[in-house]
Design a protein around this motif. Structure first.
Motif, PDB file in Angstrom:
ATOM      1  N   GLY A 227       9.464  32.507 -19.198  1.00  0.00           N
ATOM      2  CA  GLY A 227      10.368  33.399 -18.481  1.00  0.00           C
ATOM      3  C   GLY A 227      11.207  34.255 -19.401  1.00  0.00           C
ATOM      4  O   GLY A 227      11.945  35.121 -18.956  1.00  0.00           O
TER       5      GLY A 227
ATOM      6  N   TYR B  70      11.064  40.332 -15.978  1.00  0.00           N
ATOM      7  CA  TYR B  70      10.573  40.425 -14.598  1.00  0.00           C
ATOM      8  C   TYR B  70       9.387  41.383 -14.541  1.00  0.00           C
ATOM      9  O   TYR B  70       9.312  42.344 -15.301  1.00  0.00           O
ATOM     10  CB  TYR B  70      11.695  40.932 -13.676  1.00  0.00           C
ATOM     11  CG  TYR B  70      12.810  39.929 -13.509  1.00  0.00           C
ATOM     12  CD1 TYR B  70      12.933  39.171 -12.354  1.00  0.00           C
ATOM     13  CD2 TYR B  70      13.731  39.715 -14.534  1.00  0.00           C
ATOM     14  CE1 TYR B  70      13.946  38.238 -12.213  1.00  0.00           C
ATOM     15  CE2 TYR B  70      14.740  38.776 -14.411  1.00  0.00           C
ATOM     16  CZ  TYR B  70      14.842  38.033 -13.244  1.00  0.00           C
ATOM     17  OH  TYR B  70      15.827  37.089 -13.120  1.00  0.00           O
TER      18      TYR B  70
ATOM     19  N   GLN C  75      10.331  36.838 -11.865  1.00  0.00           N
ATOM     20  CA  GLN C  75      10.118  36.545 -13.281  1.00  0.00           C
ATOM     21  C   GLN C  75       8.625  36.392 -13.566  1.00  0.00           C
ATOM     22  O   GLN C  75       7.852  36.015 -12.693  1.00  0.00           O
ATOM     23  CB  GLN C  75      10.859  35.268 -13.673  1.00  0.00           C
ATOM     24  CG  GLN C  75      12.368  35.409 -13.673  1.00  0.00           C
ATOM     25  CD  GLN C  75      13.052  34.154 -14.185  1.00  0.00           C
ATOM     26  OE1 GLN C  75      12.779  33.677 -15.268  1.00  0.00           O
ATOM     27  NE2 GLN C  75      13.957  33.611 -13.377  1.00  0.00           N
TER      28      GLN C  75
ATOM     29  N   LYS D  78      10.978  31.432 -10.449  1.00  0.00           N
ATOM     30  CA  LYS D  78       9.817  32.303 -10.651  1.00  0.00           C
ATOM     31  C   LYS D  78       8.605  31.771  -9.897  1.00  0.00           C
ATOM     32  O   LYS D  78       7.736  32.540  -9.457  1.00  0.00           O
ATOM     33  CB  LYS D  78       9.491  32.429 -12.136  1.00  0.00           C
ATOM     34  CG  LYS D  78       9.081  31.130 -12.799  1.00  0.00           C
ATOM     35  CD  LYS D  78       8.838  31.357 -14.279  1.00  0.00           C
ATOM     36  CE  LYS D  78       8.421  30.071 -14.958  1.00  0.00           C
ATOM     37  NZ  LYS D  78       8.157  30.273 -16.391  1.00  0.00           N
TER      38      LYS D  78
END
Length: 571
Positions: free
Chosen positions: A47, A157, A163, A373
């Motif tokens: 991430g 993102y 994400q 995410k």
């Protein structure tokens, strides 16, 4: 290569004089920080990355951020060939965040990528919203969430506003680690920067109201106390509450001042009651019905309400999400919107109560790994097939609808205040409403135990602990036999009574263990991906038949949590 040899590489002309001087000082003073700054590379995970600010490969700085952004730029240029690539960038209140935001923008524009850069601090969920609203190819937010002041971070993102997840995450990681520091393009092009500000706040707030408000009952009579805990939501939450029709809003003024030093708290984490202490004190003066606080980047929310004794009490994340989820699903049912093709999202470390709630209302409960995410991925995977209603995880995160693809305190706060107003108008508290829900689902109660192990030795100790829990699982917890062991690293589910091991391949691999006992107790063990911690999530359950049973049931469940802690030798 030794730590000293790695450090000396940073004395070359690739690095600016300020950086070279700082590294030389670490070497000359034989500082203990030298080892931690250079013993490994700061991990760019699935991430993004988060770390202590300073010089070195294991620190967040101009060069590690530049390397990450150059790698991301290289990947985006390969993925969107021939397109005018556009990336939105936001940053929170942390020290250096503003400068880091411009630095990241410069690297992108130096690579010919257009940037939409917020003029000032903005919450992470507004960045997620903006990616989709402005039809960007991606987004970046500079934040370390609720970590201590010495930390900062970098989250990436994709074009859906969520994400990054497979396959993009691993591909970006490979690009990042292939970038040499001398290859980073730092000389930006300001002509490719579009500045955005308050006008975007209004669009975002309107979307929050549209997706989070169901009825207009008693809003003028609800007494609210809100604190941004020195974070970004000073820009959005008070405005959103007023626009949604709430009249009585008291702000903790000392904590509405943005500051990366978080001067009034030890930790700006709304999961901790101490972070909301000033807000709770104000609530005593104003006779507030609900107290709300957010973390620095404004995606997490802590909610405190009056318990059966009339005292303000902080709910845990599972309790807050239970109230919000049940209420939303009940409203959807009343409006005839549930057709059997809807779902809610949860995670493997979150309470199993959401399976019970989903079953009651005839919707599916999909579960992913820890982190929003994965809920964002669910939305994308089932778009056009099943309708996402809401989702949450135990770490004080929730989102309503899919207009934001990350946990969103603004929409969640509007919903929570609506529920509090509706309860008050109907002669009860949110706490009593929660107990009513428990009477239908069974009462779930959770405990989270964090063991902090810092530095290189701490990381090795956490690895050894996970190895031991994997190889020597407990046979019994709180007087109940362990019946099921889920190992998400090995992707196996072992049923003890049958001595049967099956494969789990519906969820990606992760270094997580879950034990289930015969009486429904659940224990999840996982190393934190963002902090030097190993976490133990404990969930226990008992039936409850009326509000008068609540105190005794709570006492019994609290004791069971302590028994589990003892059996795992976590005291």
């Amino acid at each position: 290569m030794t730590t000293l040899e790695r450090a000396k590489l940073w004395l070359s002309d690739t690095f600016d004089k300020e950086t070279r001087d700082a590294v030389q000082l670490l070497i000359d003073s034989n500082s203990p920080d030298l080892e931690d700054s250079f013993y490994k590379e700061l991990e760019f995970g699935t991430g993004g990355m988060r770390g202590i600010m300073g010089v070195g490969i294991n620190r967040l700085n101009k060069y590690t951020l530049g390397q990450a952004t150059q790698g991301l730029a290289n990947y985006m240029l390969s993925q969107f060939k021939g397109e005018d690539i556009k990336v939105a960038i936001a940053y929170d209140v942390r020290n250096n965040s503003r400068e880091f935001g411009k630095l990241v923008a410069d690297v992108l524009t130096a690579n010919g990528i257009k940037v939409l850069l917020f003029k000032d601090h903005r919450p992470t969920p507004e960045l997620s919203f903006t990616v989709r609203d402005k039809k960007c190819h991606g987004g970046i937010v500079l934040t370390a969430s609720h970590n201590p002041p010495e930390y900062n971070g970098y989250k990436v993102y994709w074009n859906d506003g969520a994400q990054i997840v497979p396959p993009h995450d691993e591909a970006i990681i490979n690009e990042v680690y292939s970038v040499k520091f001398e290859d980073i393009k730092f000389d930006g092009n300001d002509h490719l920067i579009e500045w955005i500000g308050e006008e975007q706040d209004d669009v975002y707030i309107d979307a929050c109201i549209e997706n989070s408000i169901y009825q207009d009952v008693g809003k003028e009579n609800l007494n609210i106390v809100f604190t941004s805990i020195h974070g970004t939501t000073y820009t959005t939450i008070p405005k959103a509450l007023k626009k949604a029709g709430f009249k009585k809003i008291d702000l903790v003024k000392e904590q509405m001042i943005p500051s990366g030093n978080f001067p009034t708290v030890d930790s700006p984490n709304p999961e901790e009651p101490a972070a909301l202490e000033m807000a709770m004190d104000l609530a005593k003066i104003t006779n507030a019905d609900i107290v709300i606080g957010t973390d620095p980047d404004g995606d997490r929310l802590g909610i405190a309400i009056r318990n059966l004794e009339g005292e303000i009490q902080l709910l845990n994340g599972n309790q807050t999400n239970t109230i919000l989820t049940y209420y939303i699903l009940n409203e959807w049912r009343k409006q005839g919107k549930i057709t059997g093709k809807e779902f809610i999202g949860s995670t493997i470390v979150t309470s199993d109560i959401f399976f019970d709630i989903a079953q009651k209302f005839g919707v599916d409960c999909k579960v992913g790994l820890t982190g929003f995410k994965w809920i964002g991925k669910m939305i994308r995977d089932f778009e056009g097939k099943e309708k996402f209603i809401c989702g949450g995880e135990e770490s004080f995160g929730f989102m309503t609808g899919d207009f934001v693809r990350d946990k969103d305190s603004c929409g969640s706060i509007l919903l929570a205040c609506e529920i509090a107003a509706w309860c008050k108008a109907n002669g009860k508290t949110m706490y009593q409403y929660l107990i009513e829900i428990y009477q239908e689902t069974g009462m779930y109660y959770e405990g989270l135990i964090n063991l902090v192990r810092k530095g290189k030795e701490g990381a090795e100790e956490i690895q050894e602990m996970m190895k031991n829990f994997r190889e020597n699982p407990p046979k019994e917890l709180a007087g109940s036999l362990v019946e099921e062991i889920k190992d998400f690293k090995e992707q196996t589910n072992f049923t003890v009574s049958k001595n049967e091991r099956t494969i789990m391949n519906d969820i990606p691999k992760s270094n997580v263990l879950i034990y289930y006992t015969q009486d429904g107790t659940k224990v999840c063990v996982r190393p934190s991906g963002t902090e030097p911690k190993i976490k133990f999530y404990i969930s226990v359950k008992e039936s409850i038949h009326s509000e008068t049973d609540f105190r005794d049931t709570l006492k019994s469940l609290e004791q069971k949590i302590e028994d589990v802690r003892r059996d795992l030798k976590l005291n």
